[in-house]
Design an enzyme around this catalytic site. Structure first.
Site, short mmCIF file in Angstrom:
data_model
loop_
_atom_site.label_atom_id
_atom_site.label_comp_id
_atom_site.label_asym_id
_atom_site.label_seq_id
_atom_site.Cartn_x
_atom_site.Cartn_y
_atom_site.Cartn_z
N SER A 110 1.02 -1.01 -0.03
CA SER A 110 0.02 0.04 -0.11
C SER A 110 0.84 1.27 -0.16
O SER A 110 1.88 1.43 0.42
CB SER A 110 -0.83 0.23 1.26
OG SER A 110 -1.39 1.36 1.66
N TYR A 136 -2.21 -0.11 10.63
CA TYR A 136 -2.23 -0.45 9.20
C TYR A 136 -0.94 -0.29 8.70
O TYR A 136 -0.36 -0.96 7.92
CB TYR A 136 -3.52 0.01 8.70
CG TYR A 136 -3.64 -0.01 7.25
CD1 TYR A 136 -3.94 -1.44 6.60
CD2 TYR A 136 -3.31 0.89 6.30
CE1 TYR A 136 -4.08 -1.61 5.15
CE2 TYR A 136 -3.45 0.52 5.00
CZ TYR A 136 -3.81 -0.62 4.44
OH TYR A 136 -3.94 -0.80 3.08
#
Ligand code: ZN
Length: 699
Positions: free
Chosen positions: A576, A589
């Site tokens: 990501s 995250y």
């Protein structure tokens, strides 16, 4: 006793109600599909059917006789009307006037297009003269196991007359072609009352005055052979059992160990896909006293050995004292010996104009007590090769039970395998796709990016295993992709990537399904959002478990397989933007995503010496089709930016440098690039697919 596959009688499926009102070509199609629907009647793609029909000539308006016959390629079980070629019978008969004799028979194939009726584009097959010259309106040519068992027996002529009397004749082995067509015509002229003929080492011809009569004769003749074997072949299969059968789970465990190693040893020229079969017919053969001697004789029917190569490789494995380590250690030499034997066969039999030697590796690997492994350029070919070898096993079982089984003479087998007409067919095949023969496993495969990736890889010819924890989505994705690309290309496994046992068993299922692994796409994930002071230990651990640990577990399993397979490997992580760029309110995250990226770099370093490449794709804000964007995360992000959830996509688009939305297909394209040979010289890289974000520029 014969097994069920060969022993059960065939049912007469002809339905007068259905056939009423059909034209002759429609009845031919009906009969073909009925016959081809049962593998005991003919193998996939094997045999052909025909009808001679009176039709109006579109050129002259006259009524002429037209031969409708299964065209080149195709399968009688699944053929449709456009699978038949149509030819003028008077022109086919006229070809006799220019036939120069058996040594020139191949040139007759070139004249068949000149006989085409009604501009039918379906190419006529090599078997066309066989149907044309049998002077009967409806002709079936089938490859039934029970008949080939007679045809491949040492005394096949005597057996044929014993079982069928004068009703069914017998012709010695002759390669299918123009000359065999003339032989059949002569046979029919000399034996006007015969209902068919057995072709030595090949199969059966039957005929009738109507479509129904031809069909019923074919069924009746095969059933008579089956019944005869039932009373005559009553001894133990293949002379009796000399080796134990392992339990089903142990058979699968052995196959999973052998398949990637064999695959690595035979995939130098082209990547291959495997198939495992441990059906009863196979187990009876691979545990019998006759395994080695019968396997060495090779298959008989030309259709069989074109798919299976003339001989299988019997793997050195003792089910009484299973030691797979020893077997694995012996495989390189066993495979090298097989290749050397094949090359020697090529040298012994080649002719001045023979095509160059093809792949010398075995297609069929027989493992005593375990089953049969087949490898080919794609899954369908591997599966069909296995089906053909089961046909060959049934033939050997029948023939060796009542007589002595004989394979085809070596030179005859070679002449068919390296037939110039076959070579021409191979040369016409389209170039393989860029990922043909490659096997990929995609975690999170049922979701947005995962499914788009599977779709992209399958578009390029790869076989894909979808791994996901969402059973319903998994089923839907498998159905969707198998409808689009065919059942052979896709499997699914339920896999929780945080469970060591689930990961191990999921990869094991992939090995059993396709025989190896080339590409891992690690994509399964989640996303959470919380200020650090509100991040519970459970939330922190959840991110670490699914993202960091999950990526570690699947990579470790893939690396183990790659190292055994010894054919390199390819890992693509879907990380990501947040793995590079800090983002407020999502520390768990972002940190876990950063761990993935660093793991990829470490693995790139470790894998390089084994040609294992590891690269990363960094998406950002892929909202559509994504499962992680359907839940709380979407609301949390919208809340963090103080906007409505419907405004998010526009928000991210406007935030990007290129002012574009990013879709799952965009990520899949980057994954395909990294998973393919286009990026053969790249490892340890990150490709951002985020429509531009200066914060996440790599450096
Ligand atoms: Zn045939």
């Amino acid at each position: 006793m014969l097994d069920k596959h060969q022993g059960a009688r065939l049912a007469n499926l002809w339905d007068d109600g259905k056939a009423a009102g059909m034209t002759e070509p429609e009845k031919l199609l009906y009969r073909s599909n009925l016959l081809g629907s049962d593998k005991r009647i003919t193998n996939y793609g094997g045999g052909n059917t025909s009808a001679k029909v009176m039709e109006k000539d579109p050129l002259t308006g006259e009524i002429v006789e037209v031969l409708w016959v299964k065209g080149s390629g195709g399968d009688v079980g699944t053929i449709k009307m456009d699978g038949f070629s149509t030819l003028y019978m008077d022109k086919l008969r006229a070809l006799k006037g220019i036939y120069r004799g058996v040594e020139f028979e191949d040139e007759m194939v070139g004249y068949l297009p000149h006989c085409t009726f009604n501009l039918n584009p379906r190419a006529a097959s090599i078997d066309t003269p066989l149907h044309a010259y049998v002077p009967k309106p409806h002709v079936d040519h089938m490859h039934p196991d029970a008949i080939i068992a007679i045809a491949a027996s040492k005394n096949s002529r005597e057996l044929t007359s014993k079982i069928f009397g004068d009703e069914i004749g017998w012709l010695p082995w002759k390669r299918p072609g123009y000359e065999l067509g003339l032989w059949l015509e002569k046979f029919c002229q000399e034996n006007p009352d015969a209902r068919g003929v057995v072709l030595e080492s090949h199969g059966l011809f039957t005929w009738g005055d109507t479509a129904k009569e031809a069909y019923e004769t074919t069924i009746e003749i095969i059933n008579r052979a089956v019944a005869w074997f039932e009373t005559e072949n009553t001894g133990p299969a293949f002379g009796g059992r000399s080796k134990p059968v392992l339990a089903a789970a142990d058979r699968a465990a052995i196959a999973k160990k052998l398949m990637p190693v064999i695959r690595g040893l035979i995939s130098a020229g082209e990547s291959k896909v495997g198939h495992f079969d441990d059906s009863q017919a196979v187990l009876d053969f691979v545990t019998s006293t006759s395994l080695e001697p019968l396997a060495a004789l090779g298959t008989s029917c030309p259709d069989h050995f074109l798919r299976t190569k003339i001989r299988p490789l019997v793997v050195d494995f003792d089910p009484a004292q299973p030691d797979v380590g020893n077997t694995l250690a012996g495989l390189p030499e066993a495979i090298a010996t097989y290749r050397a034997d094949y090359a020697a066969y090529y040298e012994r039999c080649k002719r001045a104009d023979s095509p160059a030697m093809r792949d010398p590796n075995a297609v069929v690997y027989l493992v005593p007590g375990v089953g049969m492994i087949t490898f080919a350029k794609d899954k369908a070919t591997a599966r069909i090769s296995a089906e053909f070898y089961v046909n060959a096993i049934n033939v050997m079982r029948g023939a060796s039970g009542v007589s002595t089984y004989v394979g085809l003479p070596e030179q005859e087998a070679f002449d068919i395998e390296y037939w110039l007409l076959e070579e021409a067919k191979l040369q016409r095949m389209p170039k393989p796709k860029s990922l043909a023969g490659r096997i990929a496993l995609v975690t999170g495969g049922a979701g947005g990016i995962g499914k788009a990736t599977a779709n992209r890889l399958m578009q390029e010819g790869a076989c894909v295993v979808l791994a996901d924890i969402d059973e319903t989505a998994l089923e839907a994705a498998q159905t969707e992709l198998s409808t689009r690309y065919g059942k052979d290309f896709v499997r699914s496994v339920n896999m929780n990537v945080t469970s060591e046992a689930a990961v191990e068993s999921g990869f094991g299922d992939a090995l059993l399904a396709f025989g190896g692994l080339d590409i891992l796409v690690s994509n399964a994930g989640l996303a959470t959002s919380a200020a650090v002071e509100d991040t519970t230990l459970a939330l922190w651990n959840k991110n670490m478990d699914i993202l960091a640990t999950g990526y570690f577990l699947v990579s470790r399993e893939a690396f183990r397989i790659f190292r055994n397979q010894k054919a390199g490997g390819n890992v693509v992580f879907v990380a990501s933007k947040n793995g590079l760029a800090a983002s407020p309110g999502a520390s768990a995250y972002c940190t876990a995503k950063a761990a993935e990226i660093h793991l990829a770099r470490c693995l790139a370093l470790e894998g390089a010496s084994a040609q294992i490449r590891v690269n990363v794709v960094n998406p950002d804000a892929v909202l559509r089709g994504s499962k992680i964007w359907t839940g709380e995360w979407k609301e949390q992000r919208a809340a963090a930016y103080k906007m409505d959830v419907d405004e998010l996509e526009a928000h991210y688009r406007e935030r990007s440098m290129l002012k574009l939305s990013v879709f799952p297909e965009d990520i899949a394209e980057a994954i395909y690039f990294l998973a393919s040979d286009m990026s053969a010289k790249s490892t340890g890289n990150i490709v951002n697919v985020d429509a531009g974000n200066a914060q996440s520029f790599t450096r």
